[in-house]
Design an enzyme around this catalytic site. Structure first.
Site, PDB file in Angstrom:
ATOM      1  NE  ARG A 214      -4.534  -5.246  -0.472  1.00  0.00           N
ATOM      2  CZ  ARG A 214      -4.752  -4.073   0.111  1.00  0.00           C
ATOM      3  NH1 ARG A 214      -5.886  -3.856   0.744  1.00  0.00           N
ATOM      4  NH2 ARG A 214      -3.856  -3.109   0.072  1.00  0.00           N
ATOM      5  NE  ARG A 227      10.191  -1.723  -3.153  1.00  0.00           N
ATOM      6  CZ  ARG A 227       9.977  -1.021  -2.050  1.00  0.00           C
ATOM      7  NH1 ARG A 227       9.123  -0.024  -2.054  1.00  0.00           N
ATOM      8  NH2 ARG A 227      10.602  -1.319  -0.940  1.00  0.00           N
TER       9      ARG A 227
END
Ligand code: D61
Ligand code: MG
Length: 456
Positions: A214, A227
Site C-alpha cells: 500500500r 525507502r
C-alpha cells in the site's frame, strides 16, 4: 466525494462510526499515573488503530502490550530516520535492547509525534521497568532480535522473495512471536503459544506485506532518501527501476507487479486463520483479528487499483469501523475474511494478469477454509442453542408468581370467601384440604424448576 456523500452511499456506516468514535474517545481517557498517561497519550498519537485495539485488552496485558508497541515504535523511528548516518544508526539499532533498561535514555530523531516519543523516552522506560519480569524479558528479547535484523538490512537491498520474507520477519513477524510469548506468559492463553513461531510470524508478515504494498508511493517519495522494500526479483520483471513504476506510462506494469505481491501476501492468510483458531480469550481474539481483517480489506482495495501509484489508498472509515465491531469470534472473523476475499476475486482478470490464475487458486484455497470454519462454527452455535434448555428468566418469574398466587389463595380460602361476602365455612373441608396440599406440592415443584431452570 465529501463525508456526507460517502455516508449517503453507505448509510449502514453511520451507527458503526458513532460506536467506534465512542471507543476512540474512551481510549483517549488517560490513566492517573503520569508515566502511564504519557504512554497511552503518545500511543493514541502515533497509532489510532492500534491504540483502540490495545485499550480493549484485559488489564493483565494492556500495559505490557502498550509498552511493547512503544519500544518497537521507538526502534523503528531510528530505523526509518533517513537523516541518521549509517555508522551512527548501526550501533544504535544493535544496542537499543540495552537502552530500554536505562532510565535516562532519550534521543533526538524522527519527526512530530515520533520525535516527541524519542525525547520523552524515559517515561516509557519507567513503565517498562515496572512490568512483570516475564513480560520485560519477552520485550527485550524481541527488541534485540528486531534491532539486529534491521541492522542487517540497513544497507542490504531486498533482492529475492526470501529476503522479503526475512525483512518482514524482523520488523513484523517478530512482533507476532513476541505477542504469542506474552499471551502464554499471561496464562490467558495456553502455554503452547510460548515459542510458537511459524503461525505467529505469518500474522506479522501478512500485515507488513500489506503495508509495504500500500505504501509504495509514500516510501519511494520519502525524503531525504527513498525507502524501498519491494523485492527486486519481482519488480525487475515489470520495470528497469523500481522508481519507474510511479510514472503514468508504466501504469499497467505497475499494477501487475503490485498484483503479484498481493498474491504472495495472500499465501500467509491460511496460517493466519490457523493462528486465530487457537485463540480462546475474547479480548486477545479481537486484538489479533481486527488488524488481519483490515489487512485483507486493504489488499482487496489495492488489487488492480492504479490509485496506489497516485496517492494513498485507504479503506473507508465506515468500513474500518464495521470491521472493528465484527471481529468477536471465529465465525465473524471467517465471514469477514471471506467477504473481502470475494471482493478481490471479482477484480481478477486471468487473461490480462500474468499471475491471475495463481491469485484465483490462492483465493479459492482461502475461501474453502473460510467456508469450512463458517460451517463448523454455525453448527457449534446451533448445538449450543439446542442444548441450552434453560428457561428464560421472565418465564421463570411468571410461573413463580402464578403458583405463588395459587398457594396463597389455597391457604387463605376462608378469608377469600369472607371478602366475597360468602360464609367462610361454605366449602367442603375435604376439598379445601386437598387444595392446600395440591397448591403446596405445585409451589414446591415450580420453585425447584425456577431455581434449576431446565425445560426437561
Ligand atoms: C496480532 C496482532 C497484532 C500484530 C500481530 C499479531 C503481528 C504483528 C504485528 C501486529 C506487527 C505488524 C506491523 C505492521 C505495521 N508495520 C509497521 O508498523 C512497520 O514498522 C515495523 C516495526 C515496528 C513494529 C511496531 C509494532 C507494530 C504493531 C504492534 C507492535 C509493534 C506491538 C504490539 C502490537 C502491535 C512500519 O512502520 C511505518 C509506520 O507505520 O510508521 C515500517 O517502518 O515498515
Ligand atoms: Mg521501519
Amino acid at each position: 466525494m465529501g463525508v456526507l456523500g460517502t455516508l449517503l452511499r453507505h448509510p449502514g456506516d453511520v451507527i458503526p462510526l458513532v460506536k467506534v468514535k465512542r471507543m476512540a474517545d474512551k481510549a483517549k481517557r488517560l490513566p492517573k499515573e503520569k508515566n502511564l498517561a504519557y504512554c497511552y497519550d503518545v500511543l493514541n498519537k502515533v497509532s489510532r488503530s492500534f491504540a483502540i485495539v490495545i485499550q480493549q485488552l484485559d488489564e493483565e496485558l494492556r500495559d505490557a502490550v502498550c509498552v511493547f508497541y512503544l519500544v518497537l515504535r521507538a526502534l523503528d523511528t531510528i530505523e526509518d530516520d533517513m537523516a541518521i548516518p549509517i555508522d551512527e544508526k548501526l550501533p544504535q539499532l544493535l544496542e537499543f535492547y540495552q537502552y530500554i533498561y536505562d532510565p535516562a535514555y532519550s534521543t533526538n530523531c524522527g519527526e512530530k509525534h515520533y520525535k516527541d516519543l524519542m525525547a520523552n523516552y524515559p517515561k516509557v522506560t519507567a513503565v517498562f521497568l515496572k512490568l512483570k519480569k516475564p513480560y520485560r524479558e519477552v520485550i527485550a528479547d524481541i527488541t534485540r532480535r528486531m534491532g539486529a535484523g534491521m541492522a542487517k538490512f540497513i544497507e542490504k537491498e531486498v533482492m529475492t522473495m526470501e529476503d522479503f520474507d526475512e525483512y518482514c520477519h524482523y520488523v513484523a513477524g517478530l512482533v507476532g512471536i513476541g505477542l504469542s510469548n506474552l499471551w502464554g506468559a499471561s496464562k490467558m492463553e495456553s502455554k503452547e503459544f510460548i515459542g510458537e513461531e511459524k503461525l505467529s510470524n505469518a500474522m506479522g508478515l501478512f500485515l507488513q506485506k500489506t503495508n509495504i504494498i500500500r505504501d509504495y508511493l509514500e516510501d519511494i517519495q520519502e525524503l531525504p532518501a527513498p525507502r524501498m522494500f519491494w523485492p527486486r526479483s519481482v519488480w525487475s520483471k515489470y520495470a528497469k527501476e523500481l522508481d519507474d513504476l510511479q510514472h503514468e506510462e508504466n501504469r499497467d506494469a505497475a499494477v501487475q507487479c503490485m498484483n503479484e505481491l498481493i498474491t504472495n501476501a495472500l499465501h500467509h492468510s491460511l496460517d493466519c486463520m490457523k493462528y486465530m483458531a487457537r485463540i480462546k480469550e475474547a479480548s486477545i481474539f479481537r486484538f489479533c483479528a481486527i488488524p488481519q481483517v483490515m489487512a485483507i480489506a486493504t489488499l482487496a482495495e489495492c488489487y488492480g487499483n492504479e490509485n496506489v501509484f497516485r496517492g494513498v489508498v485507504k479503506i473507508r472509515r465506515g468500513l474500518s469501523a464495521r470491521i472493528m465491531l465484527k471481529c468477536n469470534n471465529m465465525l465473524e472473523f471467517a465471514t469477514g475474511f471471506k467477504y473481502f476475499a470475494n471482493q478481490l476475486v471479482h477484480k481478477v482478470q486471468p487473461n490480462k494478469d500474468p499471475n491471475g490464475e495463481e491469485t484465483l487458486r490462492a483465493i479459492e484455497a482461502l475461501e474453502e477454509v473460510c467456508d469450512k470454519i463458517i460451517a463448523e462454527e454455525s453448527e457449534k452455535m446451533h448445538v449450543a442453542r439446542v442444548n441450552d434448555d434453560s428457561l428464560p428468566m421472565s418465564t421463570r418469574m411468571l410461573l413463580w408468581f402464578l403458583f405463588g398466587g395459587y398457594f396463597t389463595y389455597a391457604w387463605r380460602l376462608e378469608e377469600v370467601r369472607e371478602s366475597l361476602g360468602v360464609n367462610r365455612h361454605a366449602g367442603d373441608p375435604r376439598v379445601d384440604a386437598f387444595q392446600r396440599w395440591f397448591a403446596t406440592i405445585c409451589f414446591i415443584i415450580i420453585s425447584l424448576l425456577v431455581i434449576v431452570g431446565k425445560k426437561r
